[in-house]
Design an enzyme around this catalytic site. Structure first.
Site, short mmCIF file in Angstrom:
data_model
loop_
_atom_site.label_atom_id
_atom_site.label_comp_id
_atom_site.label_asym_id
_atom_site.label_seq_id
_atom_site.Cartn_x
_atom_site.Cartn_y
_atom_site.Cartn_z
N TYR A 169 -49.63 12.01 -2.98
CA TYR A 169 -48.58 12.19 -1.97
C TYR A 169 -47.62 13.26 -2.47
O TYR A 169 -47.27 13.29 -3.65
CB TYR A 169 -47.82 10.88 -1.75
CG TYR A 169 -46.66 10.98 -0.78
CD1 TYR A 169 -46.90 11.14 0.59
CD2 TYR A 169 -45.34 10.95 -1.21
CE1 TYR A 169 -45.84 11.24 1.50
CE2 TYR A 169 -44.28 11.04 -0.32
CZ TYR A 169 -44.53 11.19 1.04
OH TYR A 169 -43.49 11.28 1.92
N LYS A 197 -36.54 13.06 -8.23
CA LYS A 197 -36.27 11.71 -8.73
C LYS A 197 -35.34 11.71 -9.96
O LYS A 197 -34.15 11.82 -9.81
CB LYS A 197 -37.58 10.98 -8.98
CG LYS A 197 -38.39 10.87 -7.65
CD LYS A 197 -39.39 9.77 -7.64
CE LYS A 197 -40.31 9.85 -6.43
NZ LYS A 197 -40.02 8.88 -5.38
N ASP A 210 -47.33 18.59 -9.28
CA ASP A 210 -46.24 17.86 -8.65
C ASP A 210 -45.82 16.74 -9.61
O ASP A 210 -46.48 15.71 -9.72
CB ASP A 210 -46.68 17.29 -7.29
CG ASP A 210 -45.53 16.58 -6.59
OD1 ASP A 210 -44.47 16.38 -7.21
OD2 ASP A 210 -45.72 16.21 -5.41
#
Ligand code: PMP
Length: 428
Positions: A140, A263, A235
């Site tokens: 994702y 994050k 990523d």
């Protein structure tokens, strides 16, 4: 109070939430409405407390409301919430990021992981003059149009949308490959190698369980992209600063062309980034022709939270501590599964864990994930929530430990899990 607030949430917001997984659709039941959090614990509006293994989906490696982060945020806020101009904290954080990712010489800040990946792809397309991108099933990368895509039928067919509102024409520019499969990647590059701008992968796929990749597979992607003149984008929105100061890039010793971060970078506030070598990154406006901008990019309060978080992570032995806690929890869960006679394994890297409730070794690709494990997980989730342990409300989301967790917390999770598994088994 939870139930009346949840009713109001559902009347005011689609599904009652600002992000779909929060609605608990995958596990059932009413999600607790959260009032506050501290350390390793969440408190709902009714005053119930939960031992939290979600950590806001990854950012909170220090735990909730860490005093150093809260203090840094308060100090920054008193000096102004947003300037829309370069600020000192931003320069400082940029330098801290580049130290941890030495292959990168420039970093651009944005506000969300979605934006970081979307922008890195635009840069890859701008730099290569090519349109196609490659992603992997089970990874994702946020919700930009070109990434809400699944594989078409058969290799070297075009990707198709996984969300309404994504035009087929856009999805068709994305190829979706299986993880853990060098051959499939090689075949795709034989057919379309010269049209591919970038291959995008989570080097530690953590959005469909934890699908730990073989190093050779990632090395093969490096080799294929290099030979075809395509870029490799890691990523690391989840794994960055989490599995090591320099993320999976440092752990693997494989150098991508661009890395995306988020994050932990924002310490719980909205901040994300993408970074790479100067020649590539200077293709961004205002230096180069690839446009990308943001009103709140490099926001001073978010930068302060990120800086304070990274500073805490420089304390001696923090990554060893997280590894130790991870090991303890893994051991305990494996024991609980075995004692309950429940098929399952634990996949883990550092402080990221996934309970794979299926027989056999932990899967390395989405194809190898047993869909029926979701039902067993829902049962476990409900039983654990009732015992005050807050696991991600989906079988395919990982658990995160933080420096606020203790051995006693780990023991509590294991005991609750053993009880929950036995209660589940009795019910069946
Ligand atoms: N990339 C990865 C690997 C992610 O896990 C996520 C979100 N979980 C994103 C990108 C998107 O980040 P955001 O939710 O901040 O847009």
């Amino acid at each position: 109070m939870t139930s009346s607030l949840w009713e109001r949430a559902r009347r005011a917001m689609p599904g009652g939430v600002s992000s779909p997984v929060r609605a608990f659709r995958a596990v059932g039941g009413t999600p607790p409405v959260i009032a506050r959090a501290r350390g390793a614990e969440l408190f709902d509006v009714d005053g119930r407390r939960y031992l939290d293994l979600v950590g806001s989906w990854g950012p909170l490696i220090l735990g909730h409301a860490h005093p150093a982060v809260v203090e840094a945020v308060a100090r920054a806020a008193r000096d102004g919430l947003s300037f829309g101009a370069t600020c000192a904290l931003e320069v400082e954080l940029a330098e801290r990021v580049l130290e941890r990712y030495p292959f990168a010489e420039r970093v651009r800040f944005v506000s969300t992981g979605t934006e970081a990946v979307m922008s890195a792809i635009r840069l890859a397309r701008g730099a290569t003059g090519r349109a196609r991108i490659v992603k992997f099933e089970g990874c994702y990368h946020g919700h930009s149009d070109g990434l809400l895509v699944k594989a078409g039928s058969g290799l070297a067919t075009f990707g198709t949308p996984t969300s309404a509102g994504v035009p087929a024409e856009i999805a068709a520019l994305t190829d979706v490959l299986p993880l853990d499969d060098e051959e499939a990647a090689t075949r795709l590059f034989e057919v379309r190698g010269r049209e591919i701008a970038a291959v995008l992968i989570e080097p530690l796929p953590a959005n469909a369980g934890l699908l730990i990749q073989r190093e050779q597979f990632l090395a093969a992607l490096r080799e294929l992209t290099h030979r075809a003149g395509a870029l490799l984008i890691f990523d690391e929105v989840i794994s960055g600063f989490r599995v090591a100061p320099g993320g999976m890039t440092a752990r693997l010793g494989i150098t991508p062309d661009l890395v995306t971060l988020g994050k932990i970078l924002g310490g719980g506030l909205p901040a994300a980034a993408y970074a790479g070598p100067a020649d590539l990154m200077e293709k961004l406006a205002p230096s180069g022709p690839v446009y990308q901008a943001g009103t709140l990019s490099g926001n001073p309060v978010a930068m302060a939270a990120g800086l304070a978080t990274l500073a805490e992570l420089e304390q001696p032995r923090v990554y060893e501590r997280l590894e130790h806690l991870g090991q303890e929890l893994e051991r305990g869960l494996v024991r609980a599964l075995a004692e309950a006679g429940e098929p399952g394994t634990v996949a883990r890297v550092a402080s990221i864990l996934w309970l794979a409730l299926q027989p056999g070794p932990a899967p390395r690709s989405w194809q190898a994930v047993e869909p029926s494990s979701a039902e067993r997980y829902s049962l476990l989730h409900r039983e654990l929530l009732a015992r005050g342990v807050y696991l991600a409300p989906s079988a395919f989301e990982v658990a995160f430990l933080s420096l606020a967790h203790t051995e006693e917390h780990v023991e509590r999770v294991v005991t609750a899990c053993a009880e929950a598994l036995n209660a589940g088994a009795r019910r069946r």
